[in-house]
Enzyme design. Structure first.
Site, PDB file in Angstrom:
ATOM      1  N   SER A  16       0.810  -1.226   0.000  1.00 53.58           N
ATOM      2  CA  SER A  16       0.000   0.000   0.000  1.00 53.58           C
ATOM      3  C   SER A  16       0.846   1.280   0.000  1.00 53.58           C
ATOM      4  O   SER A  16       0.504   2.224  -0.728  1.00 53.58           O
ATOM      5  CB  SER A  16      -0.970   0.002   1.177  1.00 53.58           C
ATOM      6  OG  SER A  16      -1.910  -1.025   0.993  1.00 53.58           O
ATOM      7  N   THR A  61      -5.784  -3.458   7.401  1.00 54.85           N
ATOM      8  CA  THR A  61      -5.643  -4.780   6.796  1.00 54.85           C
ATOM      9  C   THR A  61      -5.658  -5.848   7.885  1.00 54.85           C
ATOM     10  O   THR A  61      -5.942  -5.561   9.059  1.00 54.85           O
ATOM     11  CB  THR A  61      -4.413  -4.824   5.860  1.00 54.85           C
ATOM     12  OG1 THR A  61      -4.424  -6.050   5.163  1.00 54.85           O
ATOM     13  CG2 THR A  61      -3.092  -4.650   6.595  1.00 54.85           C
ATOM     14  N   LYS A  65      -9.725  -5.725  10.216  1.00 54.18           N
ATOM     15  CA  LYS A  65     -10.833  -5.127   9.444  1.00 54.18           C
ATOM     16  C   LYS A  65     -12.178  -5.187  10.179  1.00 54.18           C
ATOM     17  O   LYS A  65     -13.013  -4.308  10.002  1.00 54.18           O
ATOM     18  CB  LYS A  65     -10.972  -5.811   8.084  1.00 54.18           C
ATOM     19  CG  LYS A  65      -9.858  -5.469   7.105  1.00 54.18           C
ATOM     20  CD  LYS A  65     -10.168  -6.072   5.749  1.00 54.18           C
ATOM     21  CE  LYS A  65      -9.031  -5.869   4.784  1.00 54.18           C
ATOM     22  NZ  LYS A  65      -9.338  -6.367   3.439  1.00 54.18           N
ATOM     23  N   GLY A 125     -16.483 -19.443  -1.829  1.00 56.41           N
ATOM     24  CA  GLY A 125     -16.033 -19.022  -0.506  1.00 56.41           C
ATOM     25  C   GLY A 125     -17.098 -18.217   0.209  1.00 56.41           C
ATOM     26  O   GLY A 125     -17.948 -17.574  -0.442  1.00 56.41           O
ATOM     27  N   GLY A 235      -5.562 -11.410  -8.421  1.00 58.68           N
ATOM     28  CA  GLY A 235      -6.065 -10.308  -7.604  1.00 58.68           C
ATOM     29  C   GLY A 235      -5.170  -9.080  -7.493  1.00 58.68           C
ATOM     30  O   GLY A 235      -5.453  -8.187  -6.696  1.00 58.68           O
TER      31      GLY A 235
HETATM   32  P1  ATR Z   1     -11.358 -14.961   5.779  1.00 58.81           P
HETATM   33  O1  ATR Z   1     -12.408 -14.370   6.633  1.00 58.81           O
HETATM   34  O2  ATR Z   1      -9.990 -14.408   6.016  1.00 58.81           O
HETATM   35  O3  ATR Z   1     -11.734 -15.010   4.327  1.00 58.81           O
HETATM   36  P2  ATR Z   1     -12.260 -17.530   6.606  1.00 58.81           P
HETATM   37  O4  ATR Z   1     -13.466 -16.954   7.247  1.00 58.81           O
HETATM   38  O5  ATR Z   1     -11.523 -18.626   7.305  1.00 58.81           O
HETATM   39  O6  ATR Z   1     -11.187 -16.465   6.276  1.00 58.81           O
HETATM   40  O7  ATR Z   1     -12.738 -18.040   5.160  1.00 58.81           O
HETATM   41  C1  ATR Z   1     -11.915 -18.710   4.300  1.00 58.81           C
HETATM   42  C2  ATR Z   1     -12.752 -19.231   3.138  1.00 58.81           C
HETATM   43  O8  ATR Z   1     -11.935 -20.064   2.324  1.00 58.81           O
HETATM   44  C3  ATR Z   1     -13.931 -20.088   3.566  1.00 58.81           C
HETATM   45  O9  ATR Z   1     -14.968 -19.961   2.624  1.00 58.81           O
HETATM   46  C4  ATR Z   1     -13.326 -21.491   3.517  1.00 58.81           C
HETATM   47  O10 ATR Z   1     -14.263 -22.523   3.371  1.00 58.81           O
HETATM   48  P3  ATR Z   1     -14.977 -23.171   4.674  1.00 58.81           P
HETATM   49  O11 ATR Z   1     -15.962 -22.154   5.153  1.00 58.81           O
HETATM   50  O12 ATR Z   1     -15.627 -24.396   4.174  1.00 58.81           O
HETATM   51  O13 ATR Z   1     -13.877 -23.424   5.657  1.00 58.81           O
HETATM   52  C5  ATR Z   1     -12.499 -21.377   2.274  1.00 58.81           C
HETATM   53  N1  ATR Z   1     -11.403 -22.350   2.172  1.00 58.81           N
HETATM   54  C6  ATR Z   1     -10.225 -22.341   2.820  1.00 58.81           C
HETATM   55  N2  ATR Z   1      -9.448 -23.383   2.431  1.00 58.81           N
HETATM   56  C7  ATR Z   1     -10.182 -24.063   1.503  1.00 58.81           C
HETATM   57  C8  ATR Z   1      -9.942 -25.212   0.716  1.00 58.81           C
HETATM   58  N3  ATR Z   1      -8.802 -25.913   0.793  1.00 58.81           N
HETATM   59  N4  ATR Z   1     -10.909 -25.627  -0.134  1.00 58.81           N
HETATM   60  C9  ATR Z   1     -12.070 -24.942  -0.236  1.00 58.81           C
HETATM   61  N5  ATR Z   1     -12.363 -23.827   0.485  1.00 58.81           N
HETATM   62  C10 ATR Z   1     -11.429 -23.405   1.331  1.00 58.81           C
END
Ligand code: ATR
Length: 271
Positions: A16, A61, A65, A125, A235
């Site tokens: 940033s 960040t 957040k 996600g 991204g």
């Molecule tokens: P953040 O808030 O930082 O995005 P999070 O709330 O832990 O972190 O969310 C991570 C996302 O990535 C979730 O949608 C998670 O799926 P789950 O809700 O089923 O855990 C997804 N995610 C992380 N690793 C994954 C993987 N190997 N395959 C599929 N989805 C994954």
């Protein structure tokens, strides 16, 4: 000179300061933007101290957040629905919170000439990253948007916060329609993993976007490439796009993003 910060932990990796200094230069704005590491339990005190000492604005960040949302006097709808704030502005003694992540994504998609209006979007996600982009994507009037998550209950819960008939949820196995755009908002790429969706979803007309970026294609983009996806986008442009939207909120001038993205991409390749 007006002072801006990005607060996070860790923060050394943050691009940033480079991005905002480049914007300041290209728009002829006199400002200073620095990164600052914040101890985990010192976030609120640090922000208040910064604004008391004359700070004008800050980006927030990981992992602050959600906490940032709580210390704002006023919130934009985007920030409220995202449940997270990435941009603070200090105006007339009040802290205003906004979230520009989703706008950054939309800007980047439009920059790549992706049509969002009347499109069918699959958002993978249901964590913070997904949550932050739903409203700005819906505002582009897609025909349909499906939030699909490994844990379906989280997708269902997220969907219930938005009162929009175009938005539905799904688990990975049940996804069964055709999409123009698939956005990976899971954190799977960060650990070298893939969201396990069906290969059938990738067609020659499918645009695939990963919110993660890196020197190499992310695992999701690599997988989509092998399956013949139409276009692969990571991204990096979203990162610069959200910064440009923050900058515009603070300075009322929209900086040009193209050259900053190109410079960051060059630096990334050389890393
Ligand atoms: P953040 O808030 O930082 O995005 P999070 O709330 O832990 O972190 O969310 C991570 C996302 O990535 C979730 O949608 C998670 O799926 P789950 O809700 O089923 O855990 C997804 N995610 C992380 N690793 C994954 C993987 N190997 N395959 C599929 N989805 C994954």
């Amino acid at each position: 000179m007006d002072q801006y910060r990005v607060f996070g932990n860790p923060i050394k990796q943050s691009r940033s300061p480079y991005i905002h200094q480049a914007f300041a230069q290209s728009t002829d704005q006199q400002l200073s933007y620095q990164s600052e590491l914040v101890e985990i339990n010192a976030f609120s005190a640090k922000v208040h101290q910064f604004f008391r000492s004359g700070g004008k604005g800050a980006n927030i960040t990981v992992p602050f957040k959600e906490q940032a949302l709580l210390l704002c006097d006023q919130l934009s709808d985007r920030a409220r629905l995202a449940g997270a704030v990435n941009t603070l502005s200090f105006i007339n003694g009040k802290i205003l919170g906004d979230n520009t992540d989703g706008l950054g994504l939309v800007q980047d998609l439009l920059r790549h000439q992706i049509t969002l209006k009347n499109s069918r979007i699959l958002l993978l996600g249901a964590g913070g990253a997904a949550k932050g982009v739903i409203l700005p994507l819906l505002e582009q009037q897609p025909t349909l948007m499906v939030i699909a998550n490994r844990t379906i209950s989280k997708a269902k819960n997220l969907c219930s916060h938005f009162n929009d008939k175009k938005l539905t949820f799904s688990g990975y196995e049940e996804i069964n329609c055709d999409f123009d755009l698939i956005i990976n908002a899971t954190s799977a790429s960060l650990s070298g993993n893939l969201p396990l969706i069906s290969k059938e979803l990738i067609k020659t007309k499918t645009v695939c976007y990963d919110m993660v970026y890196g020197k190499e294609l992310t695992p999701f983009l690599n997988w989509a490439k092998d399956l013949g996806a139409k276009q692969l986008i990571d991204g990096l442009g979203m990162l610069v796009g959200q910064a440009a939207e923050s900058f515009a909120l603070w300075r009322a001038v929209k900086p040009e993003v193209e050259s900053v993205i190109d410079n960051l991409r060059d630096a990334l390749v050389k890393e």
